[in-house]
Write a protein that holds these residues in place. Structure first.
Motif, PDB file in Angstrom:
ATOM      1  N   GLY A   1    -112.897 -16.039  34.968  1.00 22.22           N
ATOM      2  CA  GLY A   1    -111.992 -16.412  36.047  1.00 22.22           C
ATOM      3  C   GLY A   1    -110.873 -17.303  35.545  1.00 22.22           C
ATOM      4  N   ARG A   2    -109.982 -17.695  36.457  1.00 24.52           N
ATOM      5  CA  ARG A   2    -108.857 -18.547  36.093  1.00 24.52           C
ATOM      6  C   ARG A   2    -109.211 -20.028  36.246  1.00 24.52           C
ATOM      7  NH1 ARG A   2    -107.165 -13.589  35.911  1.00 24.52           N
ATOM      8  NH2 ARG A   2    -108.915 -13.777  34.495  1.00 24.52           N
ATOM      9  N   VAL A   3    -108.646 -20.848  35.376  1.00 27.91           N
ATOM     10  CA  VAL A   3    -108.748 -22.304  35.473  1.00 27.91           C
ATOM     11  C   VAL A   3    -107.321 -22.829  35.498  1.00 27.91           C
ATOM     12  CG1 VAL A   3    -109.627 -24.421  34.438  1.00 27.91           C
ATOM     13  CG2 VAL A   3    -110.942 -22.290  34.221  1.00 27.91           C
ATOM     14  N   VAL A   4    -106.852 -23.295  36.655  1.00 32.15           N
ATOM     15  CA  VAL A   4    -105.413 -23.551  36.795  1.00 32.15           C
ATOM     16  C   VAL A   4    -105.059 -24.965  37.245  1.00 32.15           C
ATOM     17  CG1 VAL A   4    -104.904 -21.118  37.238  1.00 32.15           C
ATOM     18  CG2 VAL A   4    -105.340 -22.646  39.162  1.00 32.15           C
TER      19      VAL A   4
ATOM     20  N   ALA B   1    -104.891 -29.095  37.446  1.00 28.57           N
ATOM     21  CA  ALA B   1    -104.897 -30.122  36.399  1.00 28.57           C
ATOM     22  C   ALA B   1    -106.288 -30.727  36.227  1.00 28.57           C
ATOM     23  CB  ALA B   1    -103.876 -31.203  36.747  1.00 28.57           C
ATOM     24  N   ALA B   2    -106.973 -30.990  37.337  1.00 24.58           N
ATOM     25  CA  ALA B   2    -108.298 -31.601  37.246  1.00 24.58           C
ATOM     26  C   ALA B   2    -109.284 -30.677  36.537  1.00 24.58           C
ATOM     27  CB  ALA B   2    -108.805 -31.945  38.642  1.00 24.58           C
ATOM     28  N   LYS B   3    -109.224 -29.394  36.860  1.00 26.81           N
ATOM     29  CA  LYS B   3    -110.152 -28.456  36.219  1.00 26.81           C
ATOM     30  C   LYS B   3    -109.795 -28.232  34.755  1.00 26.81           C
ATOM     31  CE  LYS B   3    -111.615 -26.089  40.409  1.00 26.81           C
ATOM     32  NZ  LYS B   3    -111.612 -24.846  41.217  1.00 26.81           N
ATOM     33  N   ILE B   4    -108.521 -28.238  34.446  1.00 24.46           N
ATOM     34  CA  ILE B   4    -108.129 -28.059  33.044  1.00 24.46           C
ATOM     35  C   ILE B   4    -108.620 -29.241  32.209  1.00 24.46           C
ATOM     36  CG2 ILE B   4    -106.155 -27.974  31.480  1.00 24.46           C
ATOM     37  CD1 ILE B   4    -104.726 -26.234  33.555  1.00 24.46           C
ATOM     38  N   ARG B   5    -108.622 -30.448  32.775  1.00 25.28           N
ATOM     39  CA  ARG B   5    -109.178 -31.596  32.052  1.00 25.28           C
ATOM     40  C   ARG B   5    -110.666 -31.392  31.782  1.00 25.28           C
ATOM     41  NH1 ARG B   5    -105.586 -34.526  35.484  1.00 25.28           N
ATOM     42  NH2 ARG B   5    -107.259 -34.940  36.994  1.00 25.28           N
ATOM     43  N   ARG B   6    -111.386 -30.890  32.772  1.00 25.72           N
ATOM     44  CA  ARG B   6    -112.813 -30.585  32.561  1.00 25.72           C
ATOM     45  C   ARG B   6    -112.990 -29.476  31.527  1.00 25.72           C
ATOM     46  NH1 ARG B   6    -114.214 -29.019  38.413  1.00 25.72           N
ATOM     47  NH2 ARG B   6    -116.044 -28.069  37.391  1.00 25.72           N
ATOM     48  N   LEU B   7    -112.103 -28.499  31.568  1.00 25.00           N
ATOM     49  CA  LEU B   7    -112.182 -27.371  30.641  1.00 25.00           C
ATOM     50  C   LEU B   7    -112.061 -27.836  29.193  1.00 25.00           C
ATOM     51  CD1 LEU B   7    -112.149 -24.155  30.493  1.00 25.00           C
ATOM     52  CD2 LEU B   7    -109.675 -24.405  30.262  1.00 25.00           C
ATOM     53  N   VAL B   8    -111.050 -28.634  28.885  1.00 22.04           N
ATOM     54  CA  VAL B   8    -110.859 -29.052  27.494  1.00 22.04           C
ATOM     55  C   VAL B   8    -111.956 -30.024  27.068  1.00 22.04           C
ATOM     56  CG1 VAL B   8    -108.394 -28.582  27.506  1.00 22.04           C
ATOM     57  CG2 VAL B   8    -109.203 -30.870  28.133  1.00 22.04           C
TER      58      VAL B   8
ATOM     59  N   ILE C   1    -118.614 -27.039  23.011  1.00 22.55           N
ATOM     60  CA  ILE C   1    -119.129 -25.694  22.769  1.00 22.55           C
ATOM     61  C   ILE C   1    -117.984 -24.770  22.371  1.00 22.55           C
ATOM     62  CG2 ILE C   1    -120.952 -26.034  24.497  1.00 22.55           C
ATOM     63  CD1 ILE C   1    -119.367 -24.052  26.304  1.00 22.55           C
ATOM     64  N   THR C   2    -118.346 -23.553  21.962  1.00 17.14           N
ATOM     65  CA  THR C   2    -117.350 -22.506  21.755  1.00 17.14           C
ATOM     66  C   THR C   2    -116.983 -21.941  23.121  1.00 17.14           C
ATOM     67  OG1 THR C   2    -118.248 -21.946  19.585  1.00 17.14           O
ATOM     68  CG2 THR C   2    -116.883 -20.289  20.662  1.00 17.14           C
ATOM     69  N   LEU C   3    -115.753 -22.185  23.532  1.00 15.31           N
ATOM     70  CA  LEU C   3    -115.342 -21.871  24.899  1.00 15.31           C
ATOM     71  C   LEU C   3    -114.066 -21.048  24.871  1.00 15.31           C
ATOM     72  CD1 LEU C   3    -115.945 -22.447  27.938  1.00 15.31           C
ATOM     73  CD2 LEU C   3    -114.369 -24.379  27.753  1.00 15.31           C
ATOM     74  N   SER C   4    -114.037 -20.002  25.681  1.00 20.53           N
ATOM     75  CA  SER C   4    -112.817 -19.214  25.853  1.00 20.53           C
ATOM     76  C   SER C   4    -112.595 -18.977  27.332  1.00 20.53           C
ATOM     77  CB  SER C   4    -112.900 -17.888  25.089  1.00 20.53           C
ATOM     78  OG  SER C   4    -114.081 -17.186  25.396  1.00 20.53           O
ATOM     79  N   VAL C   5    -111.334 -18.690  27.687  1.00 17.09           N
ATOM     80  CA  VAL C   5    -110.969 -18.538  29.087  1.00 17.09           C
ATOM     81  C   VAL C   5    -109.969 -17.402  29.209  1.00 17.09           C
ATOM     82  CG1 VAL C   5    -109.097 -20.236  28.930  1.00 17.09           C
ATOM     83  CG2 VAL C   5    -110.176 -19.796  31.150  1.00 17.09           C
ATOM     84  N   ALA C   6    -109.997 -16.703  30.333  1.00 13.95           N
ATOM     85  CA  ALA C   6    -109.063 -15.608  30.579  1.00 13.95           C
ATOM     86  C   ALA C   6    -107.814 -16.133  31.270  1.00 13.95           C
ATOM     87  CB  ALA C   6    -109.720 -14.531  31.439  1.00 13.95           C
ATOM     88  N   VAL C   7    -106.672 -15.548  30.938  1.00 13.15           N
ATOM     89  CA  VAL C   7    -105.397 -15.934  31.547  1.00 13.15           C
ATOM     90  C   VAL C   7    -104.626 -14.692  31.963  1.00 13.15           C
ATOM     91  CG1 VAL C   7    -105.250 -18.053  30.164  1.00 13.15           C
ATOM     92  CG2 VAL C   7    -104.110 -15.967  29.373  1.00 13.15           C
ATOM     93  N   ASP C   8    -103.745 -14.871  32.962  1.00 12.25           N
ATOM     94  CA  ASP C   8    -102.826 -13.797  33.339  1.00 12.25           C
ATOM     95  C   ASP C   8    -101.475 -14.353  33.787  1.00 12.25           C
ATOM     96  OD1 ASP C   8    -103.411 -14.829  35.838  1.00 12.25           O
ATOM     97  OD2 ASP C   8    -104.264 -12.982  36.660  1.00 12.25           O
ATOM     98  N   ASP C   9    -101.157 -15.594  33.359  1.00  3.30           N
ATOM     99  CA  ASP C   9     -99.946 -16.252  33.834  1.00  3.30           C
ATOM    100  C   ASP C   9     -99.397 -17.169  32.743  1.00  3.30           C
ATOM    101  OD1 ASP C   9     -98.215 -17.159  36.274  1.00  3.30           O
ATOM    102  OD2 ASP C   9     -98.974 -19.022  35.373  1.00  3.30           O
ATOM    103  N   ALA C  10     -98.112 -17.076  32.487  1.00  4.88           N
ATOM    104  CA  ALA C  10     -97.487 -17.854  31.412  1.00  4.88           C
ATOM    105  C   ALA C  10     -97.518 -19.347  31.700  1.00  4.88           C
ATOM    106  CB  ALA C  10     -96.054 -17.382  31.184  1.00  4.88           C
ATOM    107  N   ARG C  11     -97.339 -19.745  32.948  1.00  6.32           N
ATOM    108  CA  ARG C  11     -97.381 -21.163  33.277  1.00  6.32           C
ATOM    109  C   ARG C  11     -98.763 -21.730  32.995  1.00  6.32           C
ATOM    110  NH1 ARG C  11     -94.471 -25.877  34.028  1.00  6.32           N
ATOM    111  NH2 ARG C  11     -96.063 -27.356  34.692  1.00  6.32           N
ATOM    112  N   ASN C  12     -99.798 -20.979  33.324  1.00  2.54           N
ATOM    113  CA  ASN C  12    -101.162 -21.406  33.037  1.00  2.54           C
ATOM    114  C   ASN C  12    -101.365 -21.584  31.527  1.00  2.54           C
ATOM    115  OD1 ASN C  12    -104.469 -19.936  33.309  1.00  2.54           O
ATOM    116  ND2 ASN C  12    -103.900 -22.066  33.599  1.00  2.54           N
TER     117      ASN C  12
END
Length: 372
Positions: free
Chosen positions: A98-101, A103-110, A116-127
């Motif tokens: 799913g998307r992580v867009v 600011a608060a979630k992106i902080r949790r993401l990084v 861990i080894t983490l990857s995320v899907a994107v479909d938007d240049a701003r993201n």
């Protein structure tokens, strides 16, 4: 929150308090072995289990230990990733499909990418820009797959030039590592296998063509992730696919069993008959709140002439005909096969794991409610 009554290990399944979500481990292991054996025999295509369907780390470990596994899982949300990467689960390779867009979630993401080894899907240049800025500031590298719309119309960039442009933006962004592409063709409940093959190829050929476009543009495509339990065998035979994101296959549900009868139902809702007021009707103690019948009602298992017909919030109504009119008396147990596994599992905090007809474990559904 579920407040289960915990019976001792070794208790017969018929003695479990109801309603309860029960998983037969013998059937589950057979399902896992069958699908992984069909896909991962030569190591060219691997299985990345999409564990949002069951939300259970214990089941995920069975999947990851099976031959032909990629060594990682896919989830739908950041919160699910956090749950599966937790100390109790310990899974260290996760793709967030799913998307992580925000600011608060992106902080949790990084923050999670630092563990861990983490990857995320994107479909938007701003993201992409936002992910890059956060990853760079945190000093981590975040794996990124470009999500391509292959016809489902849910998310994903268009195949071809749009996908190439976005992939190039990812490859050029600090803190990000372009891993490849992914897609979800959507549910394909097509029982005719020739038709299923044709529809799968129709949806995935533009994705495979995009892989060629990316390579011609000088971008390495390590991963092409696609497919589901519906079309796992078809997808795994397509040149250019590297992993299949199959989800429901360990436990199965009534919806998918119509297309994949070679797999069996390992998950059932155990319920008790609480009333048989007239010859043609019985009532059980499992309703909407325990079966999740938004897409379809569950299927009653093992009683010819009896059909799960309709449900209230707490109860299910069985229509009875023929010999079933003399069966299913109060205190009898029945098993209901969920129509949609993910919706049913999300009603429970625990799975009752059963082997040989006896209780062997209470497995937390750690992904339950992990939506954010």
């Amino acid at each position: 929150m579920e407040r289960p009554i915990f019976q001792p290990f070794g208790a017969p399944v018929e003695k479990l308090d109801t309603p309860a979500l029960v998983v037969d481990l013998g059937i589950m292991e057979q399902n896992i072995a069958r699908l992984h054996g069909a896909i991962g025999g030569d190591g060219q295509v691997l299985v990345r289990p999409h564990v949002s369907c069951h939300g259970c780390p214990d089941i995920a470990r069975y999947q990851l230990d099976a031959g032909g596994s990629s060594g990682g899982v896919a989830v739908s949300s950041l919160a699910e990733a956090e749950a599966f990467a937790g100390d109790d689960a310990g899974i260290d390779d996760i793709l967030i499909a799913g998307r992580v867009v925000t600011a608060a979630k992106i902080r949790r993401l990084v923050a999670l990418a630092g563990r861990i080894t983490l990857s995320v899907a994107v479909d938007d240049a701003r993201n992409v820009a936002d992910l890059s800025e956060a990853a760079r500031a945190a000093g981590v590298t975040l794996g990124v797959l470009v999500d391509i719309d292959s016809g489902y119309g849910f998310g994903g960039v268009a195949p071809g030039r749009d996908a190439v442009d976005l992939a190039r933006a990812v490859a050029d962004a600090a803190g990000l590592s372009f891993q490849g592409i992914m897609t979800y063709e959507g549910p394909l409940p097509i029982a005719d296998h020739a038709e299923l093959d044709a529809e799968t190829l129709r949806r995935l050929q533009p994705v495979l063509d995009t892989r060629s476009d990316l390579e011609q543009a000088g971008l390495e495509v390590a991963t092409v992730s696609a497919g589901s339990t519906y079309n796992y065998d078809v997808v795994s035979q397509l040149s250019g696919i590297t992993e299949v994101q199959a989800g429901v296959y360990p436990l199965m549900d009534a919806e998918t069993l119509r297309v994949r009868p070679e797999l069996q139902s390992a998950a059932t809702v155990l319920a008790t008959v609480i009333s048989h007021p007239v010859a043609g009707r019985a009532v059980v103690d499992a309703g909407h709140k325990t079966t999740g019948p938004d897409f379809g009602v569950p299927v009653l298992h093992g009683f010819p002439g009896a059909v799960a017909a309709r449900f209230s919030a707490e109860h299910g109504i069985l229509d009875l005909d023929g010999p079933a009119t003399e069966q299913l008396m109060p205190n009898d147990k029945v098993r209901l096969v969920p129509y949609n596994l993910a919706l049913c599992v999300n009603q429970y905090d625990y799975i009752r794991a059963v082997q040989g007809g006896r209780l062997v474990g209470y497995w937390p559904v750690s992904g339950r409610g992990q939506l954010g």
